[in-house]
Enzyme design. Structure first.
Site, PDB file in Angstrom:
ATOM      1  N   ASP A 186       0.714  -1.250   0.276  1.00 51.74           N
ATOM      2  CA  ASP A 186       0.137  -0.128  -0.217  1.00 51.74           C
ATOM      3  C   ASP A 186       0.916   0.931  -0.251  1.00 51.74           C
ATOM      4  O   ASP A 186       1.215   1.545  -0.979  1.00 51.74           O
ATOM      5  CB  ASP A 186      -1.400  -0.143   0.681  1.00 51.74           C
ATOM      6  CG  ASP A 186      -2.481   0.935   1.184  1.00 51.74           C
ATOM      7  OD1 ASP A 186      -2.627   0.951  -0.157  1.00 51.74           O
ATOM      8  OD2 ASP A 186      -2.551   1.369   2.188  1.00 51.74           O
TER       9      ASP A 186
ATOM     10  N   LYS B  55      -0.781  -1.671  -4.537  1.00 50.60           N
ATOM     11  CA  LYS B  55      -1.138  -0.322  -5.473  1.00 50.60           C
ATOM     12  C   LYS B  55      -0.183   0.485  -5.342  1.00 50.60           C
ATOM     13  O   LYS B  55      -0.226   1.841  -4.455  1.00 50.60           O
ATOM     14  CB  LYS B  55      -2.053  -0.086  -3.766  1.00 50.60           C
ATOM     15  CG  LYS B  55      -3.170  -0.681  -3.245  1.00 50.60           C
ATOM     16  CD  LYS B  55      -3.908  -0.482  -2.202  1.00 50.60           C
ATOM     17  CE  LYS B  55      -4.661  -0.823  -1.462  1.00 50.60           C
ATOM     18  NZ  LYS B  55      -5.604  -0.962  -0.696  1.00 50.60           N
TER      19      LYS B  55
HETATM   20  P1  IMP Z   1       2.141  -0.234   4.024  1.00 46.75           P
HETATM   21  O1  IMP Z   1       2.457  -0.767   2.091  1.00 46.75           O
HETATM   22  O2  IMP Z   1       2.974  -0.204   4.315  1.00 46.75           O
HETATM   23  O3  IMP Z   1       0.424   0.822   3.869  1.00 46.75           O
HETATM   24  O4  IMP Z   1       1.000  -1.925   4.548  1.00 46.75           O
HETATM   25  C1  IMP Z   1       0.734  -2.444   4.172  1.00 46.75           C
HETATM   26  C2  IMP Z   1      -0.160  -3.100   4.455  1.00 46.75           C
HETATM   27  O5  IMP Z   1      -1.282  -2.832   5.124  1.00 46.75           O
HETATM   28  C3  IMP Z   1      -0.808  -4.854   3.799  1.00 46.75           C
HETATM   29  O6  IMP Z   1       0.283  -5.845   4.766  1.00 46.75           O
HETATM   30  C4  IMP Z   1      -1.749  -5.269   4.946  1.00 46.75           C
HETATM   31  O7  IMP Z   1      -1.917  -5.966   6.178  1.00 46.75           O
HETATM   32  C5  IMP Z   1      -2.389  -3.678   5.068  1.00 46.75           C
HETATM   33  N1  IMP Z   1      -3.494  -3.111   3.757  1.00 46.75           N
HETATM   34  C6  IMP Z   1      -3.048  -2.560   2.945  1.00 46.75           C
HETATM   35  N2  IMP Z   1      -4.138  -2.110   1.988  1.00 46.75           N
HETATM   36  C7  IMP Z   1      -5.139  -3.284   2.123  1.00 46.75           C
HETATM   37  C8  IMP Z   1      -6.244  -3.546   2.004  1.00 46.75           C
HETATM   38  O8  IMP Z   1      -6.613  -2.969   0.570  1.00 46.75           O
HETATM   39  N3  IMP Z   1      -6.979  -4.750   2.332  1.00 46.75           N
HETATM   40  C9  IMP Z   1      -6.521  -5.541   2.945  1.00 46.75           C
HETATM   41  N4  IMP Z   1      -5.167  -4.936   3.817  1.00 46.75           N
HETATM   42  C10 IMP Z   1      -4.691  -3.810   3.194  1.00 46.75           C
END
Ligand code: IMP
Ligand code: MG
Length: 179
Positions: free
Chosen positions: A103, A131
């Protein structure tokens, strides 16, 4: 019916299966003759990891790693607390970190740095979903299942409030469920 919670099904289990066998083929080719260690990030990556490693046709050592974010739950801070550390020695190993979804990219950047500090020969990232429009940091994804828009998705290991992980497909969750 659980399907009532979804906007639509984004990736069917057949589509997922086909993509994962392609990823497995690629990793098999790239890691021939290497000391491959696959590290799954719990809990989200558990189903993807299980399918991925069964499509890799060279020896592989498995481990799991689990972190939780400090601070606000709704937004990733990149500051994480280790809940389950790795058990195996990564010295001179060729590591692939397996994640469910990127994300902001902050969590995975932290995890990659952490793995690099254990003297592996190489560290690459394999994520089931990405994403790109949500990234808040430079992040190199070496193996990717699918790119998606900024939807909140569940299933195939991904949860909302610990629900929906067991679904064999990826679905877009209705906004009214999470807001
Ligand atoms: P980031 O890249 O540090 O923002 O965090 C990624 C984490 O956020 C992933 O491992 C998921 O646990 C959670 N996450 C982000 N987007 C989603 C989604 O669309 N559905 C479910 N979990 C998500
Ligand atoms: Mg996760």
């Amino acid at each position: 019916m659980i399907e009532n919670d979804f906007e639509k099904i984004l990736f069917s289990s057949d589509k997922i299966k086909n993509r994962i066998s392609e990823l497995g083929e690629k990793i098999t080719e790239d890691y021939k003759g290497k000391n491959l260690v696959v590290i799954g990030i719990l809990k989200g990556a558990f189903i993807f990891m299980a399918d991925l490693v069964r499509s890799i046709r060279i020896p592989v050592t498995l481990d799991f790693f689990s972190v939780s974010s400090y601070g606000m739950q709704s937004q990733s801070s990149g500051v994480v607390k280790i809940k389950k550390d790795i058990d195996i020695d990564l010295t001179d190993k060729d590591v692939i970190i397996v994640e469910d979804i990127v994300d902001t990219g902050l969590t995975l950047n932290y995890i990659k740095k952490y793995m690099k500090s254990h003297n592996p020969k190489s560290v690459k990232i394999c994520t089931f979903l990405d994403k790109p429009k949500a990234h808040k940091t430079e992040i190199k994804i070496d193996y990717l299942g699918f790119q998606i828009e900024n939807h909140f998705v569940v299933g195939y290991g991904l949860d909302f409030a610990e629900k929906y992980r067991n679904l064999p497909y990826i679905a877009i969750l209705k906004k009214e469920i999470y807001s």
